[in-house]
Write a protein that holds these residues in place. Sequence first.
Motif, PDB file in Angstrom:
ATOM      1  N   MET A 290     -36.430 -33.103  22.719  1.00 55.52           N
ATOM      2  CA  MET A 290     -35.045 -32.691  22.934  1.00 55.52           C
ATOM      3  C   MET A 290     -34.947 -31.203  23.237  1.00 55.52           C
ATOM      4  O   MET A 290     -34.000 -30.758  23.905  1.00 55.52           O
TER       5      MET A 290
ATOM      6  N   ARG B 277     -31.528 -28.866  24.796  1.00 54.55           N
ATOM      7  CA  ARG B 277     -30.485 -28.531  23.825  1.00 54.55           C
ATOM      8  C   ARG B 277     -29.443 -27.578  24.399  1.00 54.55           C
ATOM      9  O   ARG B 277     -28.247 -27.713  24.121  1.00 54.55           O
TER      10      ARG B 277
ATOM     11  N   TYR C  86     -27.037 -29.544  26.554  1.00 57.61           N
ATOM     12  CA  TYR C  86     -26.156 -30.380  25.739  1.00 57.61           C
ATOM     13  C   TYR C  86     -25.117 -29.521  25.025  1.00 57.61           C
ATOM     14  O   TYR C  86     -23.958 -29.935  24.864  1.00 57.61           O
ATOM     15  N   ALA C  87     -25.516 -28.331  24.599  1.00 59.09           N
ATOM     16  CA  ALA C  87     -24.568 -27.443  23.916  1.00 59.09           C
ATOM     17  C   ALA C  87     -23.438 -27.017  24.840  1.00 59.09           C
ATOM     18  O   ALA C  87     -22.324 -26.743  24.385  1.00 59.09           O
TER      19      ALA C  87
ATOM     20  N   PRO D  60     -20.891 -27.995  19.577  1.00 57.10           N
ATOM     21  CA  PRO D  60     -22.002 -27.978  18.621  1.00 57.10           C
ATOM     22  C   PRO D  60     -21.571 -28.194  17.177  1.00 57.10           C
ATOM     23  O   PRO D  60     -22.365 -28.635  16.350  1.00 57.10           O
TER      24      PRO D  60
ATOM     25  N   TYR E 256     -27.636 -34.591  16.015  1.00 53.13           N
ATOM     26  CA  TYR E 256     -28.781 -35.147  16.733  1.00 53.13           C
ATOM     27  C   TYR E 256     -29.770 -35.734  15.729  1.00 53.13           C
ATOM     28  O   TYR E 256     -30.147 -35.080  14.756  1.00 53.13           O
TER      29      TYR E 256
ATOM     30  N   GLU F 280     -37.124 -31.562  13.590  1.00 53.27           N
ATOM     31  CA  GLU F 280     -37.667 -32.573  14.494  1.00 53.27           C
ATOM     32  C   GLU F 280     -38.647 -33.495  13.777  1.00 53.27           C
ATOM     33  O   GLU F 280     -39.096 -34.489  14.323  1.00 53.27           O
TER      34      GLU F 280
ATOM     35  N   GLU G 141     -38.242 -24.033  25.801  1.00 48.88           N
ATOM     36  CA  GLU G 141     -36.975 -23.939  25.073  1.00 48.88           C
ATOM     37  C   GLU G 141     -36.624 -22.481  24.794  1.00 48.88           C
ATOM     38  O   GLU G 141     -35.482 -22.051  24.964  1.00 48.88           O
TER      39      GLU G 141
END
Length: 502
Positions: free
Chosen positions: A255, A259, A262-263, A268, A273, A293, A384
Motif C-alpha cells: 500500500m 498512500r 489515497y490521502a 484521512p 486501512y 503493516e 514511498e
Amino acid sequence: MDFTPLSRPYFRRYTREMLSWCGNVRAVQENVLAQLLSRGRRTLFGQTHGLDRARGYDSYLKAIPEPVGYAELRPMVMRMVNGERDILWPGVTRRFAQSSGTSDGKSKYIPVTADSLARSHYAGGAHVVASYLNLYPDSRIFSGRSFILGGSFATELTVPPGVRVGDLSANLIEAINPLANLFRVPSRKIALMPDWQSKLPALIEAASRENVTNISGVPSWFLTVLKGILAHTGATSIHDVWPGLEVFFHGGIAMGPYRGEYARITDPRRMRYINCYNASEGFFAVQTERDTESMSLLLDAGTFYEFEPVDGNGSIVPAWQVEVGKVYALIITSCNGLWRYPIGDTVRIDSVDPLRVSIAGRTKSFINAFGEELMVDNAEAALERVCREMDCSVANYTAAPVYAAGAHRGRHEWLIEFDREPASAEEFAERLDKALQEENSDYEAKRAHGIFLDRLTVVRGRRGVFDAWLASTGKLGGQRKVPRLSNSRHPMDEILQFNRQQ
C-alpha cells in the motif's frame, strides 16, 4: 439499518480463536498438519509419496524431503482440471485460480477446493472483519455495502463442463453464499465481466449509486476505480459519494506507494486501512493492530507453514522455530492439495508469539545482478519516502539491471508511470537512489564512491503503458500485477517497447 451490532457476536469468536493461538503456535500448527495428512493419504500424491507413514512433522519431512514446485505439480493439476478425482486432494476439484506469477509469465492453475474455500479463503475474510471490528468499536460497517473488486473467468484453457478457471476473486464471488450479495456491490453479473473496457464503466456506474461502507481489493486497481467514480460524479472526495465509507481492506501489493494518492481523494481522519495477506494459494495473515503493516499469521486456517531463510543460512523450519527479524521464503502445505509448496513470497518475522509477519517481496522479484540483493520491500519503502518528500505519486513501476558497457558501470533502470509527476525527474532519480542506499546496505556498498554501480536512472512511463503491456499478455484486470523487480531484462524491455509507441 445498521446490522453491525447484531454481527459483532458472530465475529467475536474469530477474535477469541486468534487469541487462543498465543503460546500454542506449535500445538495449533501440528494439529493442522495432522488433519492435512489424514486427508492427503487418500490421494494419488499421498500414495506416491508415502503419506500414509507420516504421523508428524519429522516423518512428513522424510516422506517429502524437498519442497515441491509447480513444475512438478503441473501434470497432476492438469489431471484435476480434466476431472480426475483424488489426485492432490480427495474428491473432484472444479475450481482453479489462474495465476500468472510475477516472473516467468507462465500461467499456473491453483486448485480451489471446497475445503480451501471454507477453511482458508472465507475463514480468512471472516478474520479480517473480526480484526477490524475488534480494533474499531465505533464501526458501522454493516450499515451499508461492501464494494469488492474482482476479476473474471477468462482463461486460455479449454476445460470440461462444470470446471471454472480464472481469477481467485472470480471464484470467491461466484461460490459465496448468495446471502452475501445483499451486502456487496457490484452485482455478480458486473463483477464477473471479462472485458475491463466495458467492466470499468459498469463498475463505476453501479457503485456510484450505492451506500458503500468498505472496499476490498488491490490498491493500484482500486485507485483507478475510485478516480473514475470521482470523475463520474464530479466529487473531489470519495466520502462525498459514500459518506459512510470507513475502511479499505487491501492486499496483493504494498500500500505504501499509493498512500499519498489515497490521502488526496479521501479524508484521512475518516479512512482506515487493514492489510491482508491473501493469495491464490490461500488466506494467510491479517493486520490485528492499528497503524502497522505487520499481520498475524492465521495458524488454524487450513494451512501448515514452513520458512526457508533467504540468506541461505540455516535449513527450512516450521512456524515454531522462526526467528524475529529474519526474512524467509514461505512454503505451505494446504487443504487445496499443495504439499510443501513454495508460493514465491518472502516474509519478515516481526514477532514469534503471537506470530506476526510482513511481506518482504517475491523470491523471484528482486535485483541481485551486482550483489546488491535489492528486495521489493526496500523498493516500496524508498519510493514511498521520495514521493512524500516531492509531493508526487506513482501509478506503476518496474525496475531491472543495466549491465556495464563501455565507460559505463552497471546500474538499475526504473520505468515509472506517475499519477502525479515530480517537479524534476532528475531530482527524483537522485533522491530514490539515496533512499535505496539507506534502505539496503548491500546496495549502499555497491554504490559507494560509484566504484561498482552507477546511479540509477528513471524512465518516465506514458499514461497507461503498464495496462497496455498487461493487456497484450491477456492479464489485464483483477489481481494481475506488474513484476516490480526483475533480475533480468524481462519484462522491462517489452514494456519499454510499449512506452515508445504513441
